[in-house]
Design an enzyme around this catalytic site. Structure first.
Site, PDB file in Angstrom:
ATOM      1  N   CYS A 157       6.094  -0.064   7.531  1.00 33.71           N
ATOM      2  CA  CYS A 157       5.667   1.044   6.600  1.00 33.71           C
ATOM      3  C   CYS A 157       6.881   1.456   5.736  1.00 33.71           C
ATOM      4  O   CYS A 157       7.935   1.789   6.177  1.00 33.71           O
ATOM      5  CB  CYS A 157       5.177   2.270   7.574  1.00 33.71           C
ATOM      6  N   LEU A 158       6.606   1.909   4.278  1.00 34.07           N
ATOM      7  CA  LEU A 158       7.755   2.181   3.512  1.00 34.07           C
ATOM      8  C   LEU A 158       8.447   3.417   3.986  1.00 34.07           C
ATOM      9  O   LEU A 158       9.634   3.760   3.617  1.00 34.07           O
ATOM     10  CB  LEU A 158       6.952   2.162   1.972  1.00 34.07           C
TER      11      LEU A 158
ATOM     12  N   GLY B 278       0.809  -1.101   0.002  1.00 34.21           N
ATOM     13  CA  GLY B 278       0.195   0.004  -0.010  1.00 34.21           C
ATOM     14  C   GLY B 278       0.716   1.185   0.106  1.00 34.21           C
ATOM     15  O   GLY B 278       2.062   1.268   0.570  1.00 34.21           O
TER      16      GLY B 278
ATOM     17  N   HIS C 285      -2.539   7.727   6.913  1.00 34.27           N
ATOM     18  CA  HIS C 285      -1.301   8.631   6.560  1.00 34.27           C
ATOM     19  C   HIS C 285      -1.938   9.768   5.658  1.00 34.27           C
ATOM     20  O   HIS C 285      -1.492  11.101   5.801  1.00 34.27           O
ATOM     21  CB  HIS C 285      -0.609   7.966   5.045  1.00 34.27           C
TER      22      HIS C 285
ATOM     23  N   HIS D 299      -4.282   1.646   7.350  1.00 37.01           N
ATOM     24  CA  HIS D 299      -3.261   2.089   7.550  1.00 37.01           C
ATOM     25  C   HIS D 299      -2.683   3.316   6.535  1.00 37.01           C
ATOM     26  O   HIS D 299      -2.212   4.177   6.923  1.00 37.01           O
ATOM     27  CB  HIS D 299      -1.914   1.121   7.373  1.00 37.01           C
TER      28      HIS D 299
ATOM     29  N   GLN E  61       3.581   9.759   0.988  1.00 36.47           N
ATOM     30  CA  GLN E  61       4.621   9.040   0.895  1.00 36.47           C
ATOM     31  C   GLN E  61       5.454   9.279  -0.222  1.00 36.47           C
ATOM     32  O   GLN E  61       6.729   8.688  -0.411  1.00 36.47           O
ATOM     33  CB  GLN E  61       4.421   7.685   1.123  1.00 36.47           C
TER      34      GLN E  61
HETATM   35 CO    CO Z   1       2.667   3.502   5.915  1.00 37.76          CO
END
Ligand code: CO
Length: 178
Positions: free
Chosen positions: A98-99, A49, A144, A140, A54
């Site tokens: 999380c990336l 995701g 963000h 999630h 991000q």
């Molecule tokens: Co994340």
């Protein structure tokens, strides 16, 4: 054809990750290009995701693929301007990463199901209930869009365990600013 976009990952503690994001106003070619580039980066980063902050964008866009597999595009789900109108079911704990937080993991408690109202990339309305892993990814990524991050959801014990890795991210960010 608009020029192909290429994004890179925004890492904690970049300020854009803490913003409550703005609604998408136009369902146009630029939005499609943004979404395509977000999928590309998500798959390249082996994520399941990705939310717009991000990639440095202050917009309410999220994409996901439950398997993180570009060969299974039927698992892609794009949600524009999503709202979670209900969260139901038992709260379950599951390990999340999380990336934007490389190397940081911890159990997060979330309700099993969520009902979402959103638009697809063409501007068609979506209303659906999701459960299981997909519901977890949506919750999630929706966090963000509200400026809420994995670290905010960790138990005190997991926060403590991840403290060195978190500090390293902060140090790296400061060094890059200097
Ligand atoms: Co994340």
């Amino acid at each position: 054809m608009p020029p192909a976009l290429e994004y890179s990952l925004t890492l904690y503690p970049e300020p854009v990750l803490r913003k409550r994001t703005q609604p998408v106003a136009a369902f146009d070619e630029a939005l499609q290009a943004t979404v395509d580039a977000m999928y590309e980066l998500m798959f390249k980063s082996r994520g399941v995701g990705l939310a717009a902050p991000q990639v440095g964008l202050d917009q309410r866009i999220l994409v996901l693929n439950d398997k993180g597999d570009p060969e299974q595009p039927d698992l892609n789900l794009t949600l524009i301007n999503p709202t979670i109108v209900a969260r139901t079911g038992a709260k379950t704990k599951f390990e999340e990463g999380c990336l934007s937080f490389p190397g940081i993991y911890g159990e997060v408690e979330r309700p099993e199901r969520c009902t979402v109202e959103a638009f697809d990339v063409q501007g068609n309305p979506i209303r659906a209930e999701y459960d299981g892993f997909r519901s977890r990814i949506i919750q999630h990524e929706f966090d963000h869009l509200e400026g809420i991050l994995l670290v905010d959801r960790l138990s005190p014990a997991d926060k403590l365990r991840n403290k060195p890795a978190l500090q390293e991210l902060v140090d790296r960010y400061k060094a890059a600013q200097a």
